[in-house]
Design a protein around this motif. Structure first.
Motif, PDB file in Angstrom:
ATOM      1  N   TRP A  69       4.759  -0.784  -2.032  1.00  0.00           N
ATOM      2  CA  TRP A  69       5.684  -1.362  -3.006  1.00  0.00           C
ATOM      3  C   TRP A  69       7.028  -0.617  -3.004  1.00  0.00           C
ATOM      4  CZ3 TRP A  69       3.703  -2.472  -8.691  1.00  0.00           C
ATOM      5  CH2 TRP A  69       4.732  -3.078  -9.440  1.00  0.00           C
ATOM      6  N   PRO A  70       7.039   0.737  -3.049  1.00  0.00           N
ATOM      7  CA  PRO A  70       8.346   1.424  -3.096  1.00  0.00           C
ATOM      8  C   PRO A  70       9.169   1.293  -1.806  1.00  0.00           C
ATOM      9  CG  PRO A  70       6.549   3.024  -3.110  1.00  0.00           C
ATOM     10  CD  PRO A  70       5.912   1.674  -3.180  1.00  0.00           C
ATOM     11  N   ARG A  71       8.558   0.808  -0.732  1.00  0.00           N
ATOM     12  CA  ARG A  71       9.347   0.579   0.483  1.00  0.00           C
ATOM     13  C   ARG A  71      10.074  -0.778   0.383  1.00  0.00           C
ATOM     14  NH1 ARG A  71       9.116   3.460   5.040  1.00  0.00           N
ATOM     15  NH2 ARG A  71       7.008   4.236   4.778  1.00  0.00           N
ATOM     16  N   VAL A  72       9.472  -1.671  -0.377  1.00  0.00           N
ATOM     17  CA  VAL A  72      10.024  -3.029  -0.505  1.00  0.00           C
ATOM     18  C   VAL A  72      10.933  -3.130  -1.741  1.00  0.00           C
ATOM     19  CG1 VAL A  72       9.299  -5.408  -0.989  1.00  0.00           C
ATOM     20  CG2 VAL A  72       8.110  -4.081   0.748  1.00  0.00           C
ATOM     21  N   GLN A  73      10.659  -2.284  -2.717  1.00  0.00           N
ATOM     22  CA  GLN A  73      11.453  -2.274  -3.956  1.00  0.00           C
ATOM     23  C   GLN A  73      11.384  -0.839  -4.488  1.00  0.00           C
ATOM     24  OE1 GLN A  73       9.816  -4.391  -7.340  1.00  0.00           O
ATOM     25  NE2 GLN A  73      11.840  -5.230  -7.881  1.00  0.00           N
ATOM     26  N   ALA A  74      12.420  -0.067  -4.182  1.00  0.00           N
ATOM     27  CA  ALA A  74      12.366   1.389  -4.385  1.00  0.00           C
ATOM     28  C   ALA A  74      11.918   1.788  -5.791  1.00  0.00           C
ATOM     29  CB  ALA A  74      13.727   2.003  -4.071  1.00  0.00           C
ATOM     30  N   LEU A  75      12.438   1.111  -6.791  1.00  0.00           N
ATOM     31  CA  LEU A  75      12.167   1.528  -8.165  1.00  0.00           C
ATOM     32  C   LEU A  75      11.082   0.683  -8.837  1.00  0.00           C
ATOM     33  CD1 LEU A  75      15.864   2.140  -9.329  1.00  0.00           C
ATOM     34  CD2 LEU A  75      14.217   3.801  -8.402  1.00  0.00           C
ATOM     35  N   GLY A  76      10.601  -0.335  -8.106  1.00  0.00           N
ATOM     36  CA  GLY A  76       9.577  -1.189  -8.708  1.00  0.00           C
ATOM     37  C   GLY A  76      10.165  -2.224  -9.654  1.00  0.00           C
ATOM     38  N   HIS A  77      11.471  -2.205  -9.795  1.00  0.00           N
ATOM     39  CA  HIS A  77      12.157  -3.261 -10.547  1.00  0.00           C
ATOM     40  C   HIS A  77      13.552  -3.361  -9.950  1.00  0.00           C
ATOM     41  CE1 HIS A  77      14.698  -0.403 -12.776  1.00  0.00           C
ATOM     42  NE2 HIS A  77      13.622   0.372 -12.782  1.00  0.00           N
ATOM     43  N   GLY A  78      14.232  -4.417 -10.277  1.00  0.00           N
ATOM     44  CA  GLY A  78      15.604  -4.557  -9.770  1.00  0.00           C
ATOM     45  C   GLY A  78      15.625  -4.923  -8.298  1.00  0.00           C
ATOM     46  N   ALA A  79      16.598  -4.371  -7.587  1.00  0.00           N
ATOM     47  CA  ALA A  79      16.889  -4.828  -6.225  1.00  0.00           C
ATOM     48  C   ALA A  79      15.703  -4.652  -5.282  1.00  0.00           C
ATOM     49  CB  ALA A  79      18.083  -4.063  -5.684  1.00  0.00           C
ATOM     50  N   PHE A  80      15.500  -5.660  -4.443  1.00  0.00           N
ATOM     51  CA  PHE A  80      14.543  -5.533  -3.339  1.00  0.00           C
ATOM     52  C   PHE A  80      15.291  -4.986  -2.135  1.00  0.00           C
ATOM     53  CE2 PHE A  80      12.283  -8.462  -6.077  1.00  0.00           C
ATOM     54  CZ  PHE A  80      10.999  -7.958  -5.992  1.00  0.00           C
ATOM     55  N   ASN A  81      14.518  -4.376  -1.263  1.00  0.00           N
ATOM     56  CA  ASN A  81      15.091  -3.615  -0.186  1.00  0.00           C
ATOM     57  C   ASN A  81      14.796  -4.311   1.147  1.00  0.00           C
ATOM     58  OD1 ASN A  81      15.715  -1.657   1.591  1.00  0.00           O
ATOM     59  ND2 ASN A  81      14.266  -0.145   0.806  1.00  0.00           N
ATOM     60  N   GLU A  82      15.810  -4.907   1.718  1.00  0.00           N
ATOM     61  CA  GLU A  82      15.607  -5.729   2.913  1.00  0.00           C
ATOM     62  C   GLU A  82      15.047  -4.956   4.096  1.00  0.00           C
ATOM     63  OE1 GLU A  82      18.568  -8.409   4.572  1.00  0.00           O
ATOM     64  OE2 GLU A  82      19.014  -8.981   2.481  1.00  0.00           O
ATOM     65  N   GLN A  83      15.560  -3.747   4.280  1.00  0.00           N
ATOM     66  CA  GLN A  83      15.103  -2.938   5.421  1.00  0.00           C
ATOM     67  C   GLN A  83      13.616  -2.647   5.345  1.00  0.00           C
ATOM     68  OE1 GLN A  83      17.810   0.452   4.976  1.00  0.00           O
ATOM     69  NE2 GLN A  83      17.778   0.470   7.227  1.00  0.00           N
ATOM     70  N   GLY A  84      13.151  -2.405   4.124  1.00  0.00           N
ATOM     71  CA  GLY A  84      11.727  -2.120   3.931  1.00  0.00           C
ATOM     72  C   GLY A  84      10.894  -3.341   4.269  1.00  0.00           C
ATOM     73  N   LEU A  85      11.336  -4.475   3.778  1.00  0.00           N
ATOM     74  CA  LEU A  85      10.615  -5.718   4.058  1.00  0.00           C
ATOM     75  C   LEU A  85      10.637  -6.012   5.555  1.00  0.00           C
ATOM     76  CD1 LEU A  85       9.185  -7.942   2.356  1.00  0.00           C
ATOM     77  CD2 LEU A  85      11.221  -9.321   2.756  1.00  0.00           C
ATOM     78  N   ASP A  86      11.759  -5.676   6.169  1.00  0.00           N
ATOM     79  CA  ASP A  86      11.899  -5.921   7.603  1.00  0.00           C
ATOM     80  C   ASP A  86      10.815  -5.192   8.408  1.00  0.00           C
ATOM     81  OD1 ASP A  86      13.445  -6.832   9.981  1.00  0.00           O
ATOM     82  OD2 ASP A  86      13.570  -4.649  10.284  1.00  0.00           O
ATOM     83  N   PHE A  87      10.452  -4.003   7.953  1.00  0.00           N
ATOM     84  CA  PHE A  87       9.373  -3.296   8.648  1.00  0.00           C
ATOM     85  C   PHE A  87       8.102  -4.137   8.650  1.00  0.00           C
ATOM     86  CE2 PHE A  87       5.504  -0.741   8.213  1.00  0.00           C
ATOM     87  CZ  PHE A  87       5.443  -0.236   9.503  1.00  0.00           C
ATOM     88  N   TYR A  88       7.781  -4.723   7.492  1.00  0.00           N
ATOM     89  CA  TYR A  88       6.558  -5.535   7.420  1.00  0.00           C
ATOM     90  C   TYR A  88       6.710  -6.864   8.171  1.00  0.00           C
ATOM     91  CZ  TYR A  88       5.257  -1.883   4.253  1.00  0.00           C
ATOM     92  OH  TYR A  88       4.982  -0.637   3.734  1.00  0.00           O
ATOM     93  N   GLN A  89       7.942  -7.371   8.243  1.00  0.00           N
ATOM     94  CA  GLN A  89       8.174  -8.571   9.067  1.00  0.00           C
ATOM     95  C   GLN A  89       7.816  -8.260  10.521  1.00  0.00           C
ATOM     96  OE1 GLN A  89       9.458 -11.428   7.767  1.00  0.00           O
ATOM     97  NE2 GLN A  89      11.029 -10.962   6.237  1.00  0.00           N
ATOM     98  N   ARG A  90       8.271  -7.094  10.986  1.00  0.00           N
ATOM     99  CA  ARG A  90       7.995  -6.724  12.384  1.00  0.00           C
ATOM    100  C   ARG A  90       6.503  -6.505  12.604  1.00  0.00           C
ATOM    101  NH1 ARG A  90      10.333  -1.866  13.651  1.00  0.00           N
ATOM    102  NH2 ARG A  90      11.245  -1.496  11.602  1.00  0.00           N
ATOM    103  N   LEU A  91       5.861  -5.910  11.615  1.00  0.00           N
ATOM    104  CA  LEU A  91       4.412  -5.705  11.720  1.00  0.00           C
ATOM    105  C   LEU A  91       3.687  -7.057  11.812  1.00  0.00           C
ATOM    106  CD1 LEU A  91       1.695  -4.158  11.428  1.00  0.00           C
ATOM    107  CD2 LEU A  91       2.118  -4.011   8.980  1.00  0.00           C
ATOM    108  N   VAL A  92       4.033  -7.953  10.910  1.00  0.00           N
ATOM    109  CA  VAL A  92       3.350  -9.254  10.853  1.00  0.00           C
ATOM    110  C   VAL A  92       3.644 -10.069  12.117  1.00  0.00           C
ATOM    111  CG1 VAL A  92       3.340 -11.467   9.620  1.00  0.00           C
ATOM    112  CG2 VAL A  92       3.195  -9.315   8.340  1.00  0.00           C
ATOM    113  N   ASP A  93       4.898 -10.114  12.505  1.00  0.00           N
ATOM    114  CA  ASP A  93       5.243 -10.868  13.718  1.00  0.00           C
ATOM    115  C   ASP A  93       4.574 -10.263  14.956  1.00  0.00           C
ATOM    116  OD1 ASP A  93       6.682 -12.606  12.201  1.00  0.00           O
ATOM    117  OD2 ASP A  93       8.637 -11.687  12.606  1.00  0.00           O
TER     118      ASP A  93
END
Ligand code: FCB
Length: 445
Positions: free
Chosen positions: A81-105
């Protein structure tokens, strides 16, 4: 044995984010409660942490190839969760999500089904600073996070489980205090357990409303609780242990109520439940993940029952090796719940004192037979009519085993923590050969 598994069975290996990822300061990742907990003196037996772990984030391609080399058709991982949304609220973090995109793809490219867990215990520390799971607000933060992940990855995820082992998060983290966030308070633990469950139900509803196509559910840890002796007091102790560890979670999900005897026992420490909560907890699930390692032997005297003292085989965790327990608990679940969804064994495996030879694979024959016997136990449950549709080995590779740090190895692949080199053990080679046989006879890649 491979002939006893249907061609569409899911065979996989499992990991979790904090235990393998490392790269804790990259992608704008925020601090998690486990980063903080590891820094408490004495919290981790070898004084280690997850800063590097298996360095999986930097070795993604290599690890994807490793997973593919085993011939599995699914891979269970968790999203930090903190890789995708550092504080657990507010802004989501694209770079973090991108890691999981690469994993899934990367998995899909290798024809491996991604099986994701949203919460495997690494809560953003910023949410803990506001009370963490004891604060009902966290439930809504989790739903936002779940929706975000589903919207961006959901079309490519085969399964999404909300939580991994809420019993561990609630009880070990907030009552016993040996897991993050290290709280020792029964009332808080009870409230946390309710909020975890509530967040599961609400997240399922929200993801479905958003059009989720993935198979949705939760992962619970369980094993049979049996009395140490036939004495009535021990029988009662086993019933209580079962209610506390298993039914506290499975009853609300599948029957719409917490075990009454535990609510009574908790008295003033029982969780605050708002009107409508219980209906949310009962939101229908597409799957139930079960993590099985051992059985629990209960004694009224409160003494710790030791399998070793009784001359029974144990793993390095001192957990009794009891494959029949897996058949038993699966049959018990079927008997207890007429609306039991299809079950997946989302974790099963063992820590053993591996000896690393100068050359060649670790000969982990103890782990190899543990896996064989437990897979056979799954086939027995299937023959008895339990719908078990998948089996995932814990773990793909040696990793950070929570309070035990790197001192316990569960991997079927050995990790050299000096060089981070991965080497399949004998158990991995056996699993690969087994899957090859199964595929030859029609099993689907
Ligand atoms: C389970 C956890 C998993 C791993 C195994 C050994 O309780 O879900 O992360 O630590 O135990």
């Amino acid at each position: 044995m491979h002939k006893k598994f249907p061609s569409d069975f899911l065979f996989g290996v499992a990991t979790s984010s904090f235990q393998i990822e490392g790269a804790v300061h990259e992608h704008g990742r925020g601090e998690s409660i486990w980063d903080r907990f590891c820094r408490q003196p004495g919290a981790i037996s070898d004084a280690s942490n997850g800063d590097i772990a298996c360095d999986h984030v930097h070795r993604l391609e290599e690890d994807l190839d490793l997973i593919a080399s085993l011939g599995v058709n699914c891979y269970r991982f968790s999203i930090a969760w903190p890789r995708v949304q550092a504080l657990g609220h507010g802004a989501f973090n694209e770079q973090g999500l991108d890691f999981y995109q690469r994993l899934v793809d990367g998995l899909l490219k290798r024809r491996i089904k991604p099986v994701a867990t949203l919460y495997h215990w690494d809560l953003p520390q910023a949410l803990q600073d506001q009370g963490g799971w004891a604060n009902r607000e966290t439930v809504h933060r989790f739903v936002d996070y779940a929706r975000h992940v589903q919207k961006h990855l959901g079309d490519r995820l085969h399964m999404i489980s909300t939580h991994n082992e809420p019993w561990c998060a609630a009880t070990l983290g907030h009552d016993v205090g040996i897991h993050a966030p290290g709280i020792k308070n029964r009332a808080i633990a009870a409230q946390v357990s309710h909020h975890l469950m509530l967040s599961h139900g609400l997240a399922l509803q929200a993801m479905r409303a958003d059009g989720a196509t993935a198979n949705l559910g939760i992962v619970l840890n369980m094993g049979p609780s049996v009395p140490a002796t036939p004495m009535p007091d021990d029988i009662a102790a086993a019933r209580r242990a079962d209610a506390l560890s298993r039914r506290w979670y499975s009853d609300p999900l599948l029957r719409g109520q917490y075990p009454q005897e535990i609510i009574e026992e908790l008295g003033a420490d029982a969780p605050k439940i708002e009107a409508g909560d219980m209906a949310i907890l009962q939101t229908p699930m597409d799957h139930l993940g079960i993590n099985y390692y051992t059985r629990h032997v209960a004694q009224a005297s409160g003494q710790h029952w030791s399998a070793r003292a009784h001359g029974l085989p144990v793993s390095e965790m001192e957990w009794e090796i009891y494959p029949e327990g897996l058949t038993d608990i699966l049959c018990q679940m079927k008997a207890d719940y007429p609306h039991l969804p299809p079950v997946f064994i989302t974790e099963n495996g063992g820590a053993f004192p591996d000896k690393t030879p100068a050359e060649g694979p670790v000969q982990d024959l103890d782990r190899l037979s543990y896996l064989q016997e437990h897979m056979a136990a799954v086939t027995v449950a299937r023959e008895r009519g339990v719908q078990v549709d998948g089996y995932m080995v814990w773990s793909l590779m040696d990793n950070f085993e929570w309070g035990f740090g790197y001192s316990k190895r569960f991997g079927i692949v050995h990790v050299d923590y000096d060089t981070l080199k991965r080497t399949p053990k004998a158990s991995a080679l056996w699993y690969r050969d087994f899957l090859q046989q199964w595929r030859k006879d029609g099993g689907q890649a």
